[in-house]
Design a protein around this motif. Sequence first.
Motif, short mmCIF file in Angstrom:
data_model
loop_
_atom_site.label_atom_id
_atom_site.label_comp_id
_atom_site.label_asym_id
_atom_site.label_seq_id
_atom_site.Cartn_x
_atom_site.Cartn_y
_atom_site.Cartn_z
N LEU A 74 0.83 -1.20 0.00
CA LEU A 74 0.00 0.00 0.00
C LEU A 74 0.86 1.26 0.00
CD1 LEU A 74 -2.89 1.10 0.10
CD2 LEU A 74 -2.70 1.07 2.60
N ALA A 75 1.91 1.25 0.80
CA ALA A 75 2.82 2.40 0.83
C ALA A 75 3.52 2.58 -0.51
CB ALA A 75 3.84 2.23 1.96
N ALA A 76 3.90 1.49 -1.14
CA ALA A 76 4.56 1.59 -2.45
C ALA A 76 3.62 2.14 -3.51
CB ALA A 76 5.09 0.22 -2.88
N CYS A 77 2.35 1.79 -3.41
CA CYS A 77 1.38 2.29 -4.39
C CYS A 77 1.01 3.75 -4.15
CB CYS A 77 0.12 1.43 -4.36
SG CYS A 77 0.36 -0.18 -5.10
N VAL A 78 1.14 4.20 -2.93
CA VAL A 78 0.74 5.58 -2.61
C VAL A 78 1.89 6.56 -2.81
CG1 VAL A 78 -0.01 7.06 -0.71
CG2 VAL A 78 -1.08 4.85 -1.04
N ILE A 79 3.11 6.17 -2.47
CA ILE A 79 4.21 7.14 -2.49
C ILE A 79 5.14 6.99 -3.70
CG2 ILE A 79 6.16 8.05 -1.17
CD1 ILE A 79 4.59 7.13 1.36
N PRO A 80 5.92 5.89 -3.83
CA PRO A 80 6.93 5.88 -4.89
C PRO A 80 6.40 5.72 -6.31
CG PRO A 80 7.28 4.04 -3.39
CD PRO A 80 6.05 4.75 -2.96
N LEU A 81 5.35 4.95 -6.50
CA LEU A 81 4.87 4.75 -7.87
C LEU A 81 4.35 6.03 -8.53
CD1 LEU A 81 3.25 1.21 -7.79
CD2 LEU A 81 5.41 1.91 -8.78
N PRO A 82 3.54 6.85 -7.85
CA PRO A 82 3.15 8.12 -8.49
C PRO A 82 4.33 9.06 -8.71
CG PRO A 82 1.65 7.60 -6.70
CD PRO A 82 2.77 6.62 -6.63
N LEU A 83 5.29 9.06 -7.78
CA LEU A 83 6.49 9.88 -7.96
C LEU A 83 7.29 9.41 -9.16
CD1 LEU A 83 7.71 10.36 -4.28
CD2 LEU A 83 6.57 12.03 -5.75
N LEU A 84 7.39 8.09 -9.33
CA LEU A 84 8.08 7.53 -10.49
C LEU A 84 7.41 7.95 -11.79
CD1 LEU A 84 10.19 5.45 -11.66
CD2 LEU A 84 8.32 3.80 -11.51
N ALA A 85 6.10 7.89 -11.81
CA ALA A 85 5.37 8.25 -13.02
C ALA A 85 5.56 9.72 -13.37
CB ALA A 85 3.89 7.93 -12.86
N THR A 86 5.50 10.60 -12.40
CA THR A 86 5.66 12.03 -12.69
C THR A 86 7.10 12.34 -13.08
OG1 THR A 86 6.01 12.49 -10.33
CG2 THR A 86 3.77 12.77 -11.21
N GLU A 87 8.05 11.68 -12.45
CA GLU A 87 9.46 11.91 -12.77
C GLU A 87 9.79 11.44 -14.19
OE1 GLU A 87 12.92 13.72 -11.89
OE2 GLU A 87 11.21 13.61 -10.53
N VAL A 88 9.28 10.28 -14.56
CA VAL A 88 9.53 9.77 -15.91
C VAL A 88 8.85 10.65 -16.95
CG1 VAL A 88 9.01 7.84 -17.48
CG2 VAL A 88 9.97 7.39 -15.23
N SER A 89 7.64 11.11 -16.65
CA SER A 89 6.95 11.96 -17.63
C SER A 89 7.65 13.30 -17.81
CB SER A 89 5.49 12.16 -17.22
OG SER A 89 5.42 12.87 -16.00
N LYS A 90 8.36 13.77 -16.78
CA LYS A 90 9.12 15.02 -16.89
C LYS A 90 10.42 14.81 -17.67
CE LYS A 90 7.64 17.09 -12.54
NZ LYS A 90 8.09 17.43 -11.19
N ARG A 91 11.16 13.76 -17.32
CA ARG A 91 12.49 13.55 -17.88
C ARG A 91 12.47 12.89 -19.26
NH1 ARG A 91 16.61 11.89 -13.07
NH2 ARG A 91 16.11 13.64 -11.71
N ALA A 92 11.58 11.95 -19.45
CA ALA A 92 11.53 11.21 -20.71
C ALA A 92 10.09 10.99 -21.12
CB ALA A 92 12.27 9.88 -20.57
N PRO A 93 9.46 11.99 -21.72
CA PRO A 93 8.04 11.84 -22.07
C PRO A 93 7.75 10.75 -23.10
CG PRO A 93 8.88 14.04 -22.65
CD PRO A 93 10.00 13.29 -22.03
N GLU A 94 8.78 10.32 -23.83
CA GLU A 94 8.55 9.26 -24.83
C GLU A 94 8.26 7.91 -24.18
OE1 GLU A 94 13.02 9.55 -24.20
OE2 GLU A 94 11.43 10.98 -24.53
#
Length: 160
Positions: A21-41
């Motif tokens: 639950l903690a992994a789904c709430v904290i790191p996964l959304p951060l990973l998604a936003t970070e990847v969309s910023k750095r490598a939108p492809e």
Amino acid sequence: MKRGSTLFLKIVVLLMGIAILAACVIPLPLLATEVSKRAPEFTKLLYPILMTVYITVIPFFIGLYQAIKVLTFIDKKVAFSERSVHSLKWIKYCAIIISSLYVLCLPLFYFLADKTDAPGIMIIGLILTFASIVIATFAAVLQRLLQEAISIKSENDLTV
């Protein structure tokens, strides 16, 4: 089985649930936003994988709940009952659902690993798939053994 060992197993199951639950709430959304910023492809490949992870969390928690039910049956000394078989059946179905979803998602893992030149991403997808298959197989074997033990016990109860 002693109450202490089932209590320990219940705590382990609860900690697994809290960790996921903690992994789904904290790191996964951060990973998604970070990847969309750095490598939108990579966003087109990452979001379906993240959606699969979030969808598989539902059967994962259902399976954890059923595991706690089985441990409770063991505590109440009714482990050899149809309710335990039913819980093991649910655990098996949840693991099959999880492995099936990850099998369907493996091509996305492959394309993401190919584009990023990181083979570890593919290994993560394979580990998630095969771990679920192992759990489903283990639950099916336990379900079958428990069902046979219950039938033997009922035959012995009828024998004079």
